[in-house]
Design a protein around this motif. Structure first.
Motif, PDB file in Angstrom:
ATOM      1  N   GLU A  87      10.752  26.085  52.923  1.00 50.94           N
ATOM      2  CA  GLU A  87      11.980  26.880  52.964  1.00 50.94           C
ATOM      3  C   GLU A  87      11.996  27.862  54.127  1.00 50.94           C
ATOM      4  O   GLU A  87      13.036  28.445  54.432  1.00 50.94           O
ATOM      5  CB  GLU A  87      12.141  27.643  51.653  1.00 50.94           C
ATOM      6  CG  GLU A  87      12.261  26.772  50.419  1.00 50.94           C
ATOM      7  CD  GLU A  87      12.341  27.615  49.155  1.00 50.94           C
ATOM      8  OE1 GLU A  87      13.416  28.203  48.916  1.00 50.94           O
ATOM      9  OE2 GLU A  87      11.333  27.713  48.435  1.00 50.94           O
TER      10      GLU A  87
ATOM     11  N   ARG B  87       8.727  31.884  47.988  1.00 50.62           N
ATOM     12  CA  ARG B  87       9.333  30.808  48.766  1.00 50.62           C
ATOM     13  C   ARG B  87       8.295  29.705  48.992  1.00 50.62           C
ATOM     14  O   ARG B  87       7.108  29.973  49.163  1.00 50.62           O
ATOM     15  CB  ARG B  87       9.771  31.318  50.129  1.00 50.62           C
ATOM     16  CG  ARG B  87      10.837  32.399  50.104  1.00 50.62           C
ATOM     17  CD  ARG B  87      12.203  31.814  50.132  1.00 50.62           C
ATOM     18  NE  ARG B  87      13.190  32.835  50.468  1.00 50.62           N
ATOM     19  CZ  ARG B  87      14.438  32.843  49.995  1.00 50.62           C
ATOM     20  NH1 ARG B  87      14.819  31.899  49.153  1.00 50.62           N
ATOM     21  NH2 ARG B  87      15.292  33.772  50.345  1.00 50.62           N
TER      22      ARG B  87
ATOM     23  N   GLY C   2      12.894  36.458  49.082  1.00 46.92           N
ATOM     24  CA  GLY C   2      12.822  35.400  48.080  1.00 46.92           C
ATOM     25  C   GLY C   2      12.338  35.920  46.745  1.00 46.92           C
ATOM     26  O   GLY C   2      12.906  35.596  45.691  1.00 46.92           O
TER      27      GLY C   2
END
Length: 343
Positions: free
Chosen positions: A161, A157, A149
Motif C-alpha cells: 500500500e 499498512r 493508516g
C-alpha cells in the motif's frame, strides 16, 4: 542531515519579521544556510497551538524542540516574550541567544536544549534525535502514511500500500521501511510486516486509546499514548492498567492540550532496561529497551514499589504534567511536519 528550524506564529505576528531577520543574520555568521531548512507555520486556533506546543508567538523549534521553552508559560495564541542575555524582555530571541543555541546544535548535533538526554528518555526520543523522520529518500512521506493508516483503520499498512508514495522518491516501499526500521522510527517483524510505528502498536498492549471519530488503537507505552491527541489533532481517551494494583487508569486528552486523569493521583514511570543492543544505526530500539517499562500507575507509591522490584530498569517517576509534555514533544510534530512531494 540538515537541522530543521520551524517558526510557528499567529497571523500578522509583529515579532515574526524580527525573528526572521535575526535567524538570517545568525545562520550567515555560522555559515550554516546550506545545513539548515526553515519552515513556517501559522496557527489560528487552540488545537493547532497545542499540536506545536506554541507558548506564544513567535515560537522557534530547533529539530522539533523548543530550546527557549518556559513551562510556566501557557500554551496558546498570545504574544511571547523572551529574556535576552541581560535579562531584558524582547519579542524574539536575541541574536546572542540564537547564536548560542544554533551554534551548539550545529557543532555537536546534541539536543537543542543542550546537555545529555536523560536516560529514561533516550529510547523514547531516539537519544534526543526525535521521531520526525528525514525528508530524504521518502522516509518522512512513507512514515506519515504508516501513521495515518493506524489512525484511520487501527491497523498497519501493508508494504504494497506504500509503493505509490515511495515511488515518488525513486525507491521501493521495502527499502524505505527497512531504513525506517534501522533508525527505529518503526519496527518490522521477521516477515517484513509493520509491527509498530511509534506511538502505535499493531499488536494489543496494555494501553488502549480510543480516537474521537476514529478507531480504537494500541499504544506502545504510556508516553506514546499521551502524545496521540497532539499528533492527530483529535481528542483521545486512554485506558490502561496499573501493573501492580491491576486498577484501570484513564486519561482523557483533548486535542487542545487539556487532560483529565482518573484516579487523580495517577503518574507515569518512564523506565529503560539497562542492557540493550543498539540498532544498525546505533540507536537503541524503544520497543526493546523501554516500551514495556513505561506505564501508568494509580499513585507514586505504587510506581515506586514497582521500580524497587525491577532493579534492571533505570528510570524516573513523571508527574501528569511532565508525562503529557514529553508525549506531546515527541509525537506532536510527526504529522505536522511537511513530507515533501505529495502523491
Amino acid at each position: 542531515m540538515a537541522m530543521e528550524l520551524t517558526v510557528v506564529t499567529v497571523p500578522d505576528c509583529p515579532n515574526a519579521p524580527i525573528l526572521g531577520e535575526r535567524l538570517a543574520r545568525v545562520l550567515t555568521e555560522l555559515d550554516a544556510n546550506e545545513r539548515v531548512s526553515i519552515t513556517r507555520h501559522t496557527v489560528t486556533d487552540a488545537r493547532q497551538a497545542a499540536r506545536w506546543r506554541m507558548r506564544g508567538s513567535p515560537t522557534l523549534l530547533v529539530d522539533w524542540i523548543d530550546p527557549f521553552a518556559d513551562d510556566t508559560l501557557p500554551i496558546g495564541l498570545a504574544c511571547r516574550m523572551y529574556r535576552d542575555e541581560h535579562g531584558r524582555l524582547e519579542g524574539a530571541p536575541s541574536v546572542t541567544e540564537l547564536r548560542r543555541v544554533l551554534g551548539q546544535v550545529l557543532a555537536d548535533g546534541g539536543p537543542a536544549r543542550g546537555g545529555p538526554t536523560p536516560v529514561w528518555a533516550d529510547a523514547l526520543g531516539r537519544a534526543g534525535a526525535g521521531r520526525v523522520a528525514p525528508v530524504e529518500g521518502g522516509l518522512r512521506a512513507v512514515h506519515q502514511q504508516v501513521l495515518r493508516g493506524f489512525a484511520e483503520t487501527g491497523a498497519a499498512r501493508q508494504p504494497g500500500e506504500l509503493e505509490r508514495v515511495a515511488a515518488l522518491y525513486g525507491v521501493s516501499a521495502e527499502q524505505v521501511l527497512a531504513e525506517l526500521h534501522a533508525a527505529d522510527f518503526l519496527r518490522l517483524d521477521d516477515a517484513g510486516q509493520i509491527s509498530a510505528a511509534y506511538p502505535f502498536s499493531a499488536a494489543p498492549t496494555a494501553h488502549r486509546v480510543r480516537i474521537a471519530d476514529g478507531p480504537e488503537v494500541f499504544a506502545m507505552c504510556a508516553i506514546d499514548a499521551l502524545g496521540m491527541a497532539a499528533m492527530l489533532c483529535r481528542d483521545v481517551r486512554i485506558s490502561s492498567v496499573d501493573p501492580v494494583r491491576g486498577q484501570v487508569v484513564t486519561v482523557e486528552v483533548a486535542a487542545a492540550g487539556q487532560a483529565a486523569w482518573a484516579p487523580g493521583t495517577s503518574v507515569v514511570f518512564a523506565g529503560q532496561q539497562a542492557a540493550c543492543e543498539p540498532c544498525a544505526s546505533g540507536v537503541v530500539a524503544a520497543a526493546q529497551a523501554c516500551c514495556g517499562h513505561v506505564n501508568f500507575f494509580t499513585a507514586p507509591a505504587t510506581a515506586q514499589a514497582w521500580a524497587e522490584t525491577h532493579p534492571q530498569v533505570h528510570g524516573r517517576l513523571l508527574n501528569q504534567h511532565t508525562a503529557l509534555e514529553l508525549g506531546v514533544a515527541i509525537f506532536g510534530p510527526l504529522l505536522a511536519a511537511s513530507p515533501g512531494p505529495t502523491p
